[in-house]
Scaffold this motif. Structure first.
Motif, PDB file in Angstrom:
ATOM      1  N   GLY A   1      -0.633  16.909   4.964  1.00 39.51           N
ATOM      2  CA  GLY A   1      -1.812  17.015   3.878  1.00 39.51           C
ATOM      3  C   GLY A   1      -2.175  16.822   2.255  1.00 39.51           C
ATOM      4  N   TYR A   2      -0.566  16.326   1.669  1.00 40.06           N
ATOM      5  CA  TYR A   2      -0.997  15.778   0.588  1.00 40.06           C
ATOM      6  C   TYR A   2      -1.655  14.699   0.364  1.00 40.06           C
ATOM      7  N   ASP A   3      -2.132  14.002  -0.633  1.00 41.41           N
ATOM      8  CA  ASP A   3      -2.870  13.446  -0.880  1.00 41.41           C
ATOM      9  C   ASP A   3      -2.043  12.331  -2.643  1.00 41.41           C
TER      10      ASP A   3
ATOM     11  N   GLN B   1       2.611  12.602  -5.497  1.00 39.64           N
ATOM     12  CA  GLN B   1       3.088  12.183  -6.871  1.00 39.64           C
ATOM     13  C   GLN B   1       4.188  13.675  -7.619  1.00 39.64           C
ATOM     14  N   GLN B   2       3.405  14.767  -7.224  1.00 39.49           N
ATOM     15  CA  GLN B   2       3.845  15.603  -8.576  1.00 39.49           C
ATOM     16  C   GLN B   2       4.820  16.811  -7.465  1.00 39.49           C
ATOM     17  N   GLN B   3       4.944  16.585  -6.191  1.00 36.13           N
ATOM     18  CA  GLN B   3       6.057  16.627  -5.764  1.00 36.13           C
ATOM     19  C   GLN B   3       7.176  15.934  -5.417  1.00 36.13           C
ATOM     20  N   ILE B   4       7.267  14.658  -6.136  1.00 38.10           N
ATOM     21  CA  ILE B   4       8.704  14.213  -6.095  1.00 38.10           C
ATOM     22  C   ILE B   4       9.035  14.752  -7.931  1.00 38.10           C
ATOM     23  N   LYS B   5       8.056  14.090  -8.565  1.00 40.85           N
ATOM     24  CA  LYS B   5       7.929  14.921 -10.036  1.00 40.85           C
ATOM     25  C   LYS B   5       9.042  15.750 -10.220  1.00 40.85           C
ATOM     26  N   ASP B   6       8.751  17.091  -9.522  1.00 44.83           N
ATOM     27  CA  ASP B   6       9.580  18.288  -9.872  1.00 44.83           C
ATOM     28  C   ASP B   6      10.472  18.632  -8.585  1.00 44.83           C
ATOM     29  N   GLU B   7      10.599  17.124  -8.040  1.00 45.07           N
ATOM     30  CA  GLU B   7      12.131  17.150  -7.284  1.00 45.07           C
ATOM     31  C   GLU B   7      12.496  18.137  -6.423  1.00 45.07           C
ATOM     32  N   VAL B   8      11.586  18.703  -6.103  1.00 45.32           N
ATOM     33  CA  VAL B   8      11.468  19.948  -4.600  1.00 45.32           C
ATOM     34  C   VAL B   8      11.888  19.862  -3.753  1.00 45.32           C
ATOM     35  N   SER B   9      13.026  21.075  -2.855  1.00 49.58           N
ATOM     36  CA  SER B   9      13.343  20.127  -1.411  1.00 49.58           C
ATOM     37  C   SER B   9      12.890  20.238  -0.391  1.00 49.58           C
ATOM     38  N   MET B  10      13.354  19.256   0.806  1.00 47.65           N
ATOM     39  CA  MET B  10      12.762  19.413   1.350  1.00 47.65           C
ATOM     40  C   MET B  10      12.553  20.483   2.290  1.00 47.65           C
ATOM     41  N   GLU B  11      12.996  21.862   2.157  1.00 49.19           N
ATOM     42  CA  GLU B  11      11.953  23.001   2.971  1.00 49.19           C
ATOM     43  C   GLU B  11      11.097  23.057   1.802  1.00 49.19           C
ATOM     44  N   GLN B  12      11.524  23.156   0.771  1.00 51.00           N
ATOM     45  CA  GLN B  12      10.014  22.820  -0.036  1.00 51.00           C
ATOM     46  C   GLN B  12       9.243  22.580  -0.013  1.00 51.00           C
ATOM     47  N   PHE B  13       8.719  21.338   0.189  1.00 49.69           N
ATOM     48  CA  PHE B  13       8.083  20.269   0.377  1.00 49.69           C
ATOM     49  C   PHE B  13       7.117  20.725   1.711  1.00 49.69           C
ATOM     50  N   PHE B  14       7.731  21.032   2.516  1.00 47.12           N
ATOM     51  CA  PHE B  14       7.379  21.284   4.244  1.00 47.12           C
ATOM     52  C   PHE B  14       6.427  22.584   3.956  1.00 47.12           C
ATOM     53  N   ASN B  15       7.442  23.279   3.143  1.00 45.86           N
ATOM     54  CA  ASN B  15       6.585  24.517   3.242  1.00 45.86           C
ATOM     55  C   ASN B  15       5.533  24.723   2.539  1.00 45.86           C
ATOM     56  N   GLU B  16       4.909  23.346   1.074  1.00 44.12           N
ATOM     57  CA  GLU B  16       4.566  23.362   0.261  1.00 44.12           C
ATOM     58  C   GLU B  16       3.205  22.649   1.320  1.00 44.12           C
ATOM     59  N   ALA B  17       3.375  21.846   1.892  1.00 42.96           N
ATOM     60  CA  ALA B  17       2.462  21.272   2.933  1.00 42.96           C
ATOM     61  C   ALA B  17       1.392  22.171   2.485  1.00 42.96           C
ATOM     62  N   PRO B  18       0.222  21.090   2.687  1.00 41.79           N
ATOM     63  CA  PRO B  18      -1.252  21.989   2.718  1.00 41.79           C
ATOM     64  C   PRO B  18      -1.662  21.658   3.606  1.00 41.79           C
ATOM     65  N   CYS B  19      -1.727  20.683   4.801  1.00 44.45           N
ATOM     66  CA  CYS B  19      -1.900  20.883   5.936  1.00 44.45           C
ATOM     67  C   CYS B  19      -0.841  20.334   6.652  1.00 44.45           C
ATOM     68  N   MET B  20      -0.050  21.001   7.519  1.00 42.31           N
ATOM     69  CA  MET B  20       0.381  19.757   8.368  1.00 42.31           C
ATOM     70  C   MET B  20      -0.519  19.836   9.870  1.00 42.31           C
ATOM     71  N   ASN B  21      -0.756  18.348   9.976  1.00 42.25           N
ATOM     72  CA  ASN B  21      -1.637  18.122  10.802  1.00 42.25           C
ATOM     73  C   ASN B  21      -1.323  17.877  12.107  1.00 42.25           C
ATOM     74  N   PRO B  22      -2.445  19.224  13.230  1.00 40.29           N
ATOM     75  CA  PRO B  22      -2.304  19.682  14.693  1.00 40.29           C
ATOM     76  C   PRO B  22      -1.291  18.664  15.665  1.00 40.29           C
ATOM     77  N   LYS B  23      -1.846  17.738  15.302  1.00 40.23           N
ATOM     78  CA  LYS B  23      -1.404  16.324  16.291  1.00 40.23           C
ATOM     79  C   LYS B  23       0.365  16.133  16.256  1.00 40.23           C
TER      80      LYS B  23
END
Length: 116
Positions: free
Chosen positions: A41-43, A48-70
């Motif tokens: 659900g990221y745009d 690009q903000q997540q990449i710039k902030d160097e978030v962890s993989m865990e944080q990347f998925f925890n902050e995902a706007p909307c995991m696709n139900p499919k």
């Protein structure tokens, strides 16, 4: 119990590896991004903000706007594990992305990768 190492790795360190993997097979960064947008659900701006902030993989998925139900339709083996049988929710999300990138690198049609 200690978290798997992948959880603490920065998404910004893994993202270029995804791109390198698919570019070796004639695919593009744009296709990698399309997969990430679909799954999480990221745009473009938020990715690009997540990449710039160097978030962890865990944080990347925890902050995902909307995991696709499919995403539950993603099946198969990646890194020696069947993704649909991975019990840890975070690890399953990480492996979903790995599996989709792997499918792209293997030349699968984008429509099938995105479970359309």
């Amino acid at each position: 119990m200690e978290k798997p190492r992948i959880f603490n790795m920065s998404f910004s360190s893994i993202y270029p590896l995804y791109i390198q993997k698919v570019e070796r097979k004639g695919k593009t960064k744009q296709e990698v991004d399309e997969i990430i947008y679909w799954l999480t659900g990221y745009d473009e701006v938020s990715l690009q903000q997540q990449i710039k902030d160097e978030v962890s993989m865990e944080q990347f998925f925890n902050e995902a706007p909307c995991m696709n139900p499919k995403a539950v339709l993603i099946k198969g083996v990646i890194c020696g594990y069947r993704v649909e049988e991975i019990e840890d929710d975070m690890m399953r999300k990480i492996r979903y992305l790995d599996k989709l990138i792997d499918e792209l690198a293997k030349g699968k049609a984008m429509q099938k990768i995105l479970r359309a």
